[in-house]
Design a protein around this motif. Structure first.
Motif, PDB file in Angstrom:
ATOM      1  N   LYS A 169     -56.730 -55.417 -80.330  1.00 24.98           N
ATOM      2  CA  LYS A 169     -56.477 -56.001 -81.695  1.00 24.98           C
ATOM      3  C   LYS A 169     -55.274 -56.671 -82.320  1.00 24.98           C
ATOM      4  N   GLN A 201     -51.885 -70.613 -86.420  1.00 24.60           N
ATOM      5  CA  GLN A 201     -52.260 -69.582 -87.767  1.00 24.60           C
ATOM      6  C   GLN A 201     -53.065 -68.507 -87.032  1.00 24.60           C
ATOM      7  N   ASN A 202     -53.276 -68.890 -86.027  1.00 23.04           N
ATOM      8  CA  ASN A 202     -55.003 -67.674 -86.015  1.00 23.04           C
ATOM      9  C   ASN A 202     -54.187 -67.006 -84.848  1.00 23.04           C
ATOM     10  N   ARG A 204     -52.873 -64.492 -82.216  1.00 23.27           N
ATOM     11  CA  ARG A 204     -53.401 -63.133 -82.074  1.00 23.27           C
ATOM     12  C   ARG A 204     -51.671 -62.406 -82.502  1.00 23.27           C
ATOM     13  N   ASN A 205     -50.420 -62.791 -83.055  1.00 18.32           N
ATOM     14  CA  ASN A 205     -49.453 -61.767 -83.325  1.00 18.32           C
ATOM     15  C   ASN A 205     -49.980 -61.330 -84.709  1.00 18.32           C
ATOM     16  N   LYS A 206     -50.409 -62.434 -85.577  1.00 19.02           N
ATOM     17  CA  LYS A 206     -50.906 -62.626 -87.437  1.00 19.02           C
ATOM     18  C   LYS A 206     -51.774 -62.047 -87.099  1.00 19.02           C
ATOM     19  N   LYS A 207     -52.519 -61.748 -86.890  1.00 21.61           N
ATOM     20  CA  LYS A 207     -54.008 -60.843 -86.728  1.00 21.61           C
ATOM     21  C   LYS A 207     -53.844 -59.717 -86.794  1.00 21.61           C
ATOM     22  N   ASN A 209     -51.132 -57.775 -87.359  1.00 23.13           N
ATOM     23  CA  ASN A 209     -50.157 -57.662 -88.009  1.00 23.13           C
ATOM     24  C   ASN A 209     -51.077 -57.332 -89.168  1.00 23.13           C
ATOM     25  N   LEU A 210     -52.314 -58.101 -89.569  1.00 19.47           N
ATOM     26  CA  LEU A 210     -53.420 -57.275 -90.366  1.00 19.47           C
ATOM     27  C   LEU A 210     -53.939 -55.873 -90.412  1.00 19.47           C
ATOM     28  N   ALA A 211     -53.757 -55.513 -89.031  1.00 18.80           N
ATOM     29  CA  ALA A 211     -54.263 -54.438 -88.404  1.00 18.80           C
ATOM     30  C   ALA A 211     -53.614 -53.508 -88.105  1.00 18.80           C
ATOM     31  N   MET A 212     -51.960 -54.056 -88.604  1.00 15.14           N
ATOM     32  CA  MET A 212     -50.600 -53.027 -88.023  1.00 15.14           C
ATOM     33  C   MET A 212     -50.647 -51.899 -88.115  1.00 15.14           C
ATOM     34  N   TYR A 213     -51.146 -51.260 -89.522  1.00 13.51           N
ATOM     35  CA  TYR A 213     -51.168 -49.782 -89.886  1.00 13.51           C
ATOM     36  C   TYR A 213     -52.170 -48.476 -88.995  1.00 13.51           C
TER      37      TYR A 213
END
Length: 277
Positions: A169, A201-202, A204-207, A209-213
């Motif tokens: 991820k 927009q899509n 891997r870095n942005k994805k 961040n969505l699962a960061m924690y």
């Protein structure tokens, strides 16, 4: 003196639109002794067709089922002839002088385990200069200090076990760099803009961040002993970040816009139309 080989590893997953630019940036590197290895990580047909057309220009094309970027990087590095490895994502590209400048740093200083540089983060109509901080273990335990596309020695990659293929991820580069610096050394930042990061927009870095924690929890648990050894530093930085977030929250609540909005919503809350969070 015999010149060292730099192996440039480019994992590719469904990037038919950008892969040629990435490959071109590898081929035009001013360091003469290099090889370019592309790993097709289970791409769709259009990307496979594109890669096939580009195959005569590169040293090796590896095709595998989709296993993620960590597995693709590892597969390319395993067969690399060079002692110096540069990983490059298939939608990004380097400026021609990066390899020459990066290998010069690694050849001169054995304490340097990783070389990165200033980066141009770009998207449609927007450009931003990003300066990774570099540093040593104490720095990287708190945050990533280098770009995902950076240069390191193959012997160091092998010594720490390569990229973690469980991490699908994102942030796999951060975790890998923690292990690179675990026993000493540091990440060096070339103070020049030599890398271009496509801020899609899509991405891997942005994805990630969505699962960061969830990803951070995995990293903290995997390296629990390291974080215990640096507990005071970790807690200090965590509290500093919490304090900063609380100050921002208070600033918002003290703003005129917030106060007006709160007053306007008050009668609606009384009717049960809006609930205060």
């Amino acid at each position: 003196m015999q010149q060292e080989i730099i192996s440039i590893i480019i994992p590719c997953f469904n990037d038919a639109e950008y892969i040629e630019q990435a490959i071109n940036s590898a081929l035009v590197q001013s360091w003469p002794k290099k090889e370019v290895i592309v790993v097709d990580d289970g791409s769709h047909t259009d990307t496979k067709i594109k890669l096939k057309s580009l195959e005569p220009r590169i040293n090796r094309l590896i095709t595998q089922e989709n296993k993620g970027v960590s597995a693709a990087r590892n597969e390319g590095i395993k067969v690399a002839k060079g002692e110096y490895i540069l990983v490059l994502d298939s939608d990004d590209y380097f400026e021609p002088k990066f390899c020459e400048k990066a290998i010069d740093v690694l050849l001169k200083d054995t304490d340097v385990k990783l070389v990165t540089c200033y980066s141009n983060w770009f998207s449609k109509g927007n450009n931003k200069l990003f300066k990774p901080s570099g540093g040593q273990l104490e720095d990287i335990l708190l945050k990533n200090i280098a770009m995902g596309s950076s240069m390191f020695r193959k012997s160091d990659w092998k010594a720490v076990g390569g990229y973690d293929e469980i991490m699908l991820k994102g942030f796999e580069d951060w975790e890998f760099y923690i292990r690179l610096l675990k026993n000493g050394g540091y990440a060096y930042v070339i103070p020049e803009m030599l890398f271009n990061y496509r801020n899609k927009q899509n991405s891997r870095n942005k994805k990630a961040n969505l699962a960061m924690y969830a990803i951070k929890e995995y990293i903290y648990n995997k390296h629990a002993e390291l974080y215990k050894e640096h507990f005071s530093l970790f807690i200090h930085e965590w509290l500093k970040s919490t304090k900063k977030n609380e100050a921002f929250k208070q600033q918002v609540m003290d703003s005129v816009d917030y106060k007006i909005g709160n007053k306007l919503l008050k009668p609606l809350r009384a009717l049960g139309m809006f609930k205060k969070k």
